[in-house]
Design a protein around this motif. Structure first.
Motif, short mmCIF file in Angstrom:
data_model
loop_
_atom_site.label_atom_id
_atom_site.label_comp_id
_atom_site.label_asym_id
_atom_site.label_seq_id
_atom_site.Cartn_x
_atom_site.Cartn_y
_atom_site.Cartn_z
N GLN A 115 0.83 -1.19 0.00
CA GLN A 115 0.00 0.00 0.00
C GLN A 115 0.87 1.25 0.00
O GLN A 115 0.50 2.27 -0.59
CB GLN A 115 -0.93 -0.01 1.23
CG GLN A 115 -1.92 -1.15 1.24
CD GLN A 115 -2.89 -1.11 0.09
OE1 GLN A 115 -3.31 -0.02 -0.35
NE2 GLN A 115 -3.25 -2.27 -0.44
N GLU A 116 2.01 1.20 0.67
CA GLU A 116 2.97 2.31 0.69
C GLU A 116 4.33 1.78 0.23
O GLU A 116 5.23 1.53 1.02
CB GLU A 116 3.08 2.90 2.10
CG GLU A 116 1.78 3.47 2.63
CD GLU A 116 1.93 4.07 4.02
OE1 GLU A 116 2.76 5.02 4.15
OE2 GLU A 116 1.28 3.58 4.95
N LYS A 117 4.46 1.61 -1.05
CA LYS A 117 5.67 0.98 -1.62
C LYS A 117 6.92 1.82 -1.37
O LYS A 117 7.98 1.29 -1.02
CB LYS A 117 5.48 0.75 -3.12
CG LYS A 117 6.62 -0.01 -3.76
CD LYS A 117 6.33 -0.35 -5.20
CE LYS A 117 6.27 0.89 -6.06
NZ LYS A 117 6.13 0.54 -7.51
N ASP A 118 6.84 3.15 -1.53
CA ASP A 118 8.01 4.00 -1.32
C ASP A 118 8.50 3.94 0.12
O ASP A 118 9.72 3.93 0.38
CB ASP A 118 7.69 5.45 -1.69
CG ASP A 118 7.54 5.63 -3.19
OD1 ASP A 118 7.80 4.66 -3.92
OD2 ASP A 118 7.16 6.73 -3.62
N ARG A 119 7.56 3.92 1.05
CA ARG A 119 7.95 3.85 2.46
C ARG A 119 8.63 2.52 2.77
O ARG A 119 9.63 2.48 3.50
CB ARG A 119 6.73 4.03 3.34
CG ARG A 119 7.04 3.92 4.83
CD ARG A 119 5.78 4.00 5.67
NE ARG A 119 6.08 3.78 7.08
CZ ARG A 119 5.16 3.71 8.03
NH1 ARG A 119 3.88 3.84 7.74
NH2 ARG A 119 5.53 3.51 9.29
N MET A 120 8.11 1.42 2.22
CA MET A 120 8.71 0.11 2.45
C MET A 120 10.12 0.04 1.86
O MET A 120 11.04 -0.49 2.49
CB MET A 120 7.82 -0.98 1.85
CG MET A 120 6.47 -1.12 2.52
SD MET A 120 6.63 -1.56 4.27
CE MET A 120 4.91 -1.61 4.74
N GLU A 179 18.85 12.12 9.27
CA GLU A 179 17.97 13.02 8.53
C GLU A 179 16.56 13.00 9.12
O GLU A 179 16.03 11.95 9.48
CB GLU A 179 17.92 12.60 7.06
CG GLU A 179 19.23 12.76 6.32
CD GLU A 179 19.61 14.21 6.15
OE1 GLU A 179 18.70 15.06 6.06
OE2 GLU A 179 20.82 14.50 6.09
N ASP A 180 15.95 14.18 9.18
CA ASP A 180 14.57 14.31 9.65
C ASP A 180 13.61 14.22 8.46
O ASP A 180 13.86 14.82 7.40
CB ASP A 180 14.36 15.66 10.36
CG ASP A 180 15.17 15.74 11.66
OD1 ASP A 180 15.42 14.68 12.25
OD2 ASP A 180 15.53 16.87 12.05
N LYS A 181 12.52 13.46 8.64
CA LYS A 181 11.49 13.30 7.61
C LYS A 181 12.10 12.87 6.28
O LYS A 181 11.85 13.46 5.22
CB LYS A 181 10.72 14.62 7.43
CG LYS A 181 9.97 15.05 8.68
CD LYS A 181 9.21 16.34 8.44
CE LYS A 181 8.47 16.78 9.70
NZ LYS A 181 7.70 18.04 9.49
N ILE A 182 12.91 11.86 6.33
CA ILE A 182 13.56 11.36 5.12
C ILE A 182 12.57 10.54 4.29
O ILE A 182 11.81 9.74 4.84
CB ILE A 182 14.81 10.53 5.49
CG1 ILE A 182 15.55 10.10 4.22
CG2 ILE A 182 14.43 9.32 6.34
CD1 ILE A 182 16.87 9.43 4.51
N ASN A 183 12.58 10.74 2.98
CA ASN A 183 11.74 9.97 2.07
C ASN A 183 12.62 9.11 1.17
O ASN A 183 13.85 9.10 1.30
CB ASN A 183 10.84 10.88 1.24
CG ASN A 183 11.64 11.95 0.51
OD1 ASN A 183 12.85 11.83 0.30
ND2 ASN A 183 10.96 13.02 0.13
N LEU A 184 11.99 8.39 0.25
CA LEU A 184 12.74 7.46 -0.60
C LEU A 184 13.73 8.19 -1.50
O LEU A 184 14.89 7.76 -1.63
CB LEU A 184 11.77 6.63 -1.44
CG LEU A 184 12.41 5.64 -2.43
CD1 LEU A 184 13.25 4.63 -1.70
CD2 LEU A 184 11.33 4.95 -3.26
#
Length: 286
Positions: A130-135, A155-160
């Motif tokens: 459901q949240e592929k980028d987060r996984m 890092e704070d609030k790091i994304n893919l």
């Protein structure tokens, strides 16, 4: 002309439906076949020709499977998309999302980083996250170690996307540091060798080849070395069986030669001094 162009491209490998992850094997094989059809210009040919090309690339096992397929409508056996659907259904009889998720989390980290990222994307597409980028972001952070993992966790609030940039930059900087160290070490080695050659000790030179001096000790050694090079010792008459062989009492003889040389030098100086005094008296008396 089209046939000659087709022969210049490498054929895709055969489809393996007996070993390993059959579903994954089919996905990779299908991608290579699609690239080959476009590159060779076969996509412009009739559907029956394209199907024949695919079956030729897939191998004899797939030909046997093709002969056993039950087609819904007449003529589907000559359509490329229908053939891919049947082969995919054969390679994926029952899709297990739990198993695919397990395979995703078990992917080991490997370098270069882009290879690891490609493997993760392929696995994630089969997991129906459901949240592929987060996984994928979490998998990257969990898989890396050492300084890179510390940088990611800092890092704070790091994304893919940010995680991918940090990993690529870290890998590139490590390559640059390694290159600089190797260059510095090679330069240091060259300088060390040059410095060593500059202050290298002189090689040993036998006394017989050394320049003679007026020092009594050097003269005594040279004198005795000349004597032991003879076949018979000048002091005790010891006969040498081999050239340059020393007699048993060579140490005493060396000391004796040294003393004799010093006495001769002192006697010569005394004689010269006495002659000088006599000459001076005659000159004074005259």
């Amino acid at each position: 002309m089209a046939e000659a162009l087709t022969n210049t491209f490498r054929l895709p490998p055969q489809l393996n439906v007996t070993e390993g992850n059959v579903s994954e094997n089919f996905k990779k094989w299908k991608r290579q076949v699609e690239i080959y059809l476009v590159a060779s210009g076969a996509v412009k040919k009739d559907g029956a020709v394209q199907v024949a090309i695919i079956l030729n690339c897939a191998g004899p096992n797939i030909v046997d499977i093709f002969d056993q397929i039950q087609w819904t409508e007449r003529g589907d056996e000559k359509k490329l998309d229908k053939l891919f659907e049947k082969l995919e259904a054969y390679c994926n009889p029952r899709k297990n999302e739990v198993l695919e998720s397990h395979r995703f989390w078990m992917v080991p980290y490997q370098e270069p980083f882009d290879n690891f990222l490609t493997e993760l994307r392929t696995r994630a597409n089969s997991c129906n996250f459901q949240e592929k980028d987060r996984m994928m972001r979490d998998k990257i952070i969990f898989s890396v170690t050492g300084k890179l993992q510390e940088l990611l966790l800092r890092e704070d609030k790091i994304n893919l996307d940010k995680a991918i940039k940090i990993c690529r930059a870290y890998e590139q900087s490590n390559k640059h540091v390694k290159e600089l160290r190797e260059s510095t070490n090679s330069t240091h080695t060259v300088n060390k060798v040059t410095h060593h050659d500059k202050f290298k000790k002189k090689t040993y030179q036998p006394e017989s080849k050394r320049p003679q001096t007026r020092h009594p000790q050097s003269q005594s050694k040279t004198s005795y070395n000349t004597q032991i090079n003879n076949k018979e010792c000048n002091f005790c008459g010891y006969k040498h069986e081999r050239k340059k062989e020393k007699c048993p009492a060579w140490g005493k003889h060396a000391m004796r030669a040294k003393v004799e040389t010093i006495l001769k030098l002192n006697a010569r100086k005394y004689t010269q001094s006495a002659q000088h005094k006599v000459t001076k008296k005659k000159m004074t008396a005259g």
